[in-house]
Write a protein that holds these residues in place. Structure first.
Motif, PDB file in Angstrom:
ATOM      1  N   VAL A   1      27.932  32.829  -2.764  1.00 16.61           N
ATOM      2  CA  VAL A   1      28.260  32.313  -1.428  1.00 16.61           C
ATOM      3  C   VAL A   1      27.131  31.421  -0.920  1.00 16.61           C
ATOM      4  CG1 VAL A   1      28.528  32.987   0.995  1.00 16.61           C
ATOM      5  CG2 VAL A   1      29.837  34.162  -0.773  1.00 16.61           C
ATOM      6  N   GLN A   2      25.903  31.840  -1.155  1.00 16.44           N
ATOM      7  CA  GLN A   2      24.777  31.018  -0.695  1.00 16.44           C
ATOM      8  C   GLN A   2      24.741  29.688  -1.438  1.00 16.44           C
ATOM      9  OE1 GLN A   2      21.090  33.122   0.420  1.00 16.44           O
ATOM     10  NE2 GLN A   2      22.054  34.974  -0.346  1.00 16.44           N
ATOM     11  N   ASP A   3      24.973  29.730  -2.739  1.00 17.21           N
ATOM     12  CA  ASP A   3      25.029  28.483  -3.520  1.00 17.21           C
ATOM     13  C   ASP A   3      26.130  27.570  -3.002  1.00 17.21           C
ATOM     14  OD1 ASP A   3      22.999  29.176  -5.136  1.00 17.21           O
ATOM     15  OD2 ASP A   3      24.212  29.630  -6.908  1.00 17.21           O
ATOM     16  N   ILE A   4      27.250  28.179  -2.716  1.00 13.38           N
ATOM     17  CA  ILE A   4      28.414  27.393  -2.265  1.00 13.38           C
ATOM     18  C   ILE A   4      28.114  26.718  -0.932  1.00 13.38           C
ATOM     19  CG2 ILE A   4      30.786  27.582  -1.408  1.00 13.38           C
ATOM     20  CD1 ILE A   4      31.133  29.865  -3.562  1.00 13.38           C
ATOM     21  N   PHE A   5      27.535  27.465  -0.007  1.00 11.26           N
ATOM     22  CA  PHE A   5      27.288  26.861   1.302  1.00 11.26           C
ATOM     23  C   PHE A   5      26.232  25.759   1.230  1.00 11.26           C
ATOM     24  CE2 PHE A   5      29.821  30.130   3.348  1.00 11.26           C
ATOM     25  CZ  PHE A   5      30.421  29.377   4.340  1.00 11.26           C
ATOM     26  N   VAL A   6      25.220  25.955   0.402  1.00 13.41           N
ATOM     27  CA  VAL A   6      24.235  24.880   0.245  1.00 13.41           C
ATOM     28  C   VAL A   6      24.931  23.634  -0.306  1.00 13.41           C
ATOM     29  CG1 VAL A   6      22.220  24.134  -1.067  1.00 13.41           C
ATOM     30  CG2 VAL A   6      22.233  26.381   0.021  1.00 13.41           C
ATOM     31  N   SER A   7      25.814  23.845  -1.250  1.00 16.48           N
ATOM     32  CA  SER A   7      26.549  22.721  -1.826  1.00 16.48           C
ATOM     33  C   SER A   7      27.448  22.058  -0.784  1.00 16.48           C
ATOM     34  CB  SER A   7      27.385  23.232  -3.008  1.00 16.48           C
ATOM     35  OG  SER A   7      27.943  22.171  -3.707  1.00 16.48           O
ATOM     36  N   ILE A   8      28.058  22.859   0.061  1.00 12.42           N
ATOM     37  CA  ILE A   8      28.913  22.310   1.124  1.00 12.42           C
ATOM     38  C   ILE A   8      28.067  21.464   2.077  1.00 12.42           C
ATOM     39  CG2 ILE A   8      30.265  22.915   3.175  1.00 12.42           C
ATOM     40  CD1 ILE A   8      31.248  25.406   1.543  1.00 12.42           C
ATOM     41  N   TRP A   9      26.901  21.994   2.468  1.00 16.82           N
ATOM     42  CA  TRP A   9      26.040  21.237   3.382  1.00 16.82           C
ATOM     43  C   TRP A   9      25.635  19.911   2.750  1.00 16.82           C
ATOM     44  CZ3 TRP A   9      22.717  26.238   3.923  1.00 16.82           C
ATOM     45  CH2 TRP A   9      23.416  27.157   4.708  1.00 16.82           C
ATOM     46  N   ARG A  10      25.302  19.974   1.458  1.00 13.04           N
ATOM     47  CA  ARG A  10      24.863  18.746   0.789  1.00 13.04           C
ATOM     48  C   ARG A  10      25.992  17.738   0.667  1.00 13.04           C
ATOM     49  NH1 ARG A  10      21.420  21.790  -3.791  1.00 13.04           N
ATOM     50  NH2 ARG A  10      19.416  21.752  -2.744  1.00 13.04           N
ATOM     51  N   SER A  11      27.200  18.226   0.537  1.00 12.34           N
ATOM     52  CA  SER A  11      28.333  17.337   0.276  1.00 12.34           C
ATOM     53  C   SER A  11      29.092  16.974   1.542  1.00 12.34           C
ATOM     54  CB  SER A  11      29.312  18.018  -0.693  1.00 12.34           C
ATOM     55  OG  SER A  11      28.642  18.498  -1.825  1.00 12.34           O
ATOM     56  N   ALA A  12      28.635  17.465   2.669  1.00  9.05           N
ATOM     57  CA  ALA A  12      29.433  17.325   3.898  1.00  9.05           C
ATOM     58  C   ALA A  12      29.777  15.877   4.209  1.00  9.05           C
ATOM     59  CB  ALA A  12      28.678  17.956   5.062  1.00  9.05           C
ATOM     60  N   ASP A  13      28.864  14.963   3.873  1.00  8.38           N
ATOM     61  CA  ASP A  13      29.142  13.569   4.222  1.00  8.38           C
ATOM     62  C   ASP A  13      30.226  12.945   3.342  1.00  8.38           C
ATOM     63  OD1 ASP A  13      27.611  13.598   1.971  1.00  8.38           O
ATOM     64  OD2 ASP A  13      26.279  11.969   2.552  1.00  8.38           O
ATOM     65  N   ARG A  14      30.620  13.665   2.303  1.00 10.89           N
ATOM     66  CA  ARG A  14      31.683  13.144   1.431  1.00 10.89           C
ATOM     67  C   ARG A  14      33.070  13.554   1.921  1.00 10.89           C
ATOM     68  NH1 ARG A  14      29.306  15.273  -3.391  1.00 10.89           N
ATOM     69  NH2 ARG A  14      31.328  16.185  -3.801  1.00 10.89           N
ATOM     70  N   PHE A  15      33.110  14.431   2.907  1.00 15.90           N
ATOM     71  CA  PHE A  15      34.408  14.901   3.391  1.00 15.90           C
ATOM     72  C   PHE A  15      35.183  13.748   4.037  1.00 15.90           C
ATOM     73  CE2 PHE A  15      36.845  16.490   7.115  1.00 15.90           C
ATOM     74  CZ  PHE A  15      37.899  17.028   6.394  1.00 15.90           C
ATOM     75  N   ASP A  16      36.426  13.573   3.595  1.00 12.99           N
ATOM     76  CA  ASP A  16      37.290  12.530   4.139  1.00 12.99           C
ATOM     77  C   ASP A  16      38.569  13.195   4.629  1.00 12.99           C
ATOM     78  OD1 ASP A  16      38.959  10.469   4.729  1.00 12.99           O
ATOM     79  OD2 ASP A  16      38.703   9.398   2.830  1.00 12.99           O
ATOM     80  N   PRO A  17      38.778  13.247   5.930  1.00  7.78           N
ATOM     81  CA  PRO A  17      39.967  13.931   6.454  1.00  7.78           C
ATOM     82  C   PRO A  17      41.267  13.272   6.023  1.00  7.78           C
ATOM     83  CG  PRO A  17      38.793  12.762   8.196  1.00  7.78           C
ATOM     84  CD  PRO A  17      37.918  12.695   6.988  1.00  7.78           C
TER      85      PRO A  17
END
Lengths: 275, 166
Positions: free
Chosen positions: B26-42
């Motif tokens: 879960v910790q790995d996943i959230f770090v990855s989410i934070w790092r990738s957040a700018d790639r999110f395209d609604p």
């Protein structure tokens, strides 16, 4: 296997499906990469998205809340990560100091202010970035974060020097100014600047423009500091600033003044020009 | 994190062997989410799917790096229709469409996909559990998933609202 009429080889779809379901070995990964280069129209995440959507549906019936201890650790880690990322982002986006904005030795426009200060701390240029605190309004936080993350070509970022003439500043007072002449946009960040009572006094920003007389810095408007600790203040100058050389914050009567007596200077940030 | 903590935790818990491993994941996943957040395209997909895709990728990476799960999955768990006590009104658009497409699959495809997706089993483990030839398992899982993928793409192309709902 049908691919619904799309020009996508079945093998490519198989590999995408396998990748999303259990991952691929080295040989399959290379094969997938080759096929993806041949078919760039394929959305490489489409099978992952399908699995994720199904996963969300299947897990919905037995979804559990995250354990509180884990959530607390993650929150702490998020704070660390955000702080580290802020520093990293700032270092990656080091400001570009225009070479034609060099300040020559004797022409320190803000020098009289510094001389007048009881405790002179020469503001040095530091490069650091911090994510806005929850205390600042979200829109300003976002504007500031965007400004720092996507800095304009003439972006400058300068640390506040703790002057504290006529006002006591805590030892751990920090902060910075970020600014762009081209956009006439900037933000001040204060961490530890004492809270003011707006009915008694207000902070006022002055921007020293090297193209204007030192005696008449540009009025940057008044602002207040609340008890939240860290505050982000957008800079709104009354007239355009062409070449910001320094920023100074004084303490004035409510509403601000047209000409400051410079009796109470909270802090100052000097833009160090590239030589 | 508060919004997707439960989702990520639930996904990780099912695919990790131990509680501690799930917490690490879960910790790995959230770090990855934070790092990738700018790639999110609604416009591409919902926030929840974005999070779930990252979670899936990280969990598969971890599974491949570790010894595979050796737990035997019971046939009850693998039975078609099992565990689908889902209130569909609470699902996001993409999850609801995926579940509708899943319902249209054959029983074998449902069994195989549930074991692969919901339990994180490998094709080989599924073959052992269901006593099916490995090739058949692969065929069922691929065809089932590709069918769901196509349904999602069609609905998205038809402007069903996919990508705008969390």
């Amino acid at each position: 296997m049908s691919n619904a009429g799309r020009d996508i080889p079945d093998r490519l779809l198989e590999l995408l499906a396998d990748q999303a379901l259990e991952g691929l070995g080295d040989a399959e990964t290379r094969e997938l990469e080759t096929l993806l280069r041949q078919h760039p129209q394929v959305e490489i995440d489409s099978c992952f998205e399908a699995v994720a959507a199904l996963d969300m549906a299947l897990v919905a019936g037995d979804r559990e809340p995250m354990p509180e201890a884990l959530a607390a650790r993650l929150t702490a880690r998020a704070d660390e990560w955000i702080a580290a990322e802020g520093r990293s982002a700032a270092s990656k986006s080091r400001p570009v100091i225009k070479s034609d904005r060099r300040i020559e030795g004797p022409r320190l426009w803000w020098a009289p202010w510094l001389v007048a200060a009881a405790s002179l701390a020469v503001a040095s240029v530091v490069w650091f970035g911090r994510t806005p605190s929850p205390g600042a309004p979200a829109s300003i936080e976002n504007q500031f974060a965007r400004f720092v993350a996507e800095p304009p070509a003439d972006f400058v970022q300068v640390a506040w020097g703790a002057i504290g003439k006529g006002i006591a500043l805590p030892d751990d007072f920090t902060g910075e100014v970020v600014w762009s002449d081209a956009l006439n946009e900037g933000y001040m960040v204060f961490d530890g600047l004492p809270q003011n009572d707006p009915t008694v006094e207000q902070y006022q920003l002055w921007v020293f423009d090297s193209t204007r007389p030192e005696a008449t810095p540009v009025d940057g408007g008044v602002f207040d500091i609340d008890a939240s600790g860290r505050v982000i203040v957008p800079i709104t100058t009354k007239i355009p600033v062409r070449d910001a050389a320094a920023f100074a914050v004084t303490v004035e009567t409510p509403g601000g003044v047209v000409v400051s007596t410079r009796d109470r200077i909270a802090t100052l940030a000097a833009v160090e020009k590239a030589s | 994190m508060s919004e997707y903590g439960g989702l990520v935790w639930s996904l990780a818990k099912r695919m990790c062997r131990t509680h501690a491993d799930a917490e690490d994941a879960v910790q790995d996943i959230f770090v990855s989410i934070w790092r990738s957040a700018d790639r999110f395209d609604p416009n591409v997909g919902s926030e929840a799917t974005f999070v779930a895709v990252i979670a899936r990728r990280k969990l598969i990476d971890r599974l491949r790096a570790q010894t595979r799960r050796s737990d035997t999955v019971t046939l009850t768990e693998a039975a078609p229709g099992a565990e689908l006590t889902v209130d569909r009104s609470e699902l996001g658009e993409e999850a609801r469409i995926a579940l509708e497409a899943f319902d249209e699959l054959t029983d074998d495809q449902q069994r195989v996909l549930r074991l692969a997706v919901h339990h994180g089993c490998t094709h080989e483990q599924i073959a052992q559990t269901l006593e099916m030839p490995l090739g058949t398992v692969k065929t069922h899982s691929r065809r089932g998933l590709i069918k769901i993928r196509e349904t999602l793409k069609q609905r998205k192309a038809n402007g069903s609202g996919v990508g705008t709902e969390v």
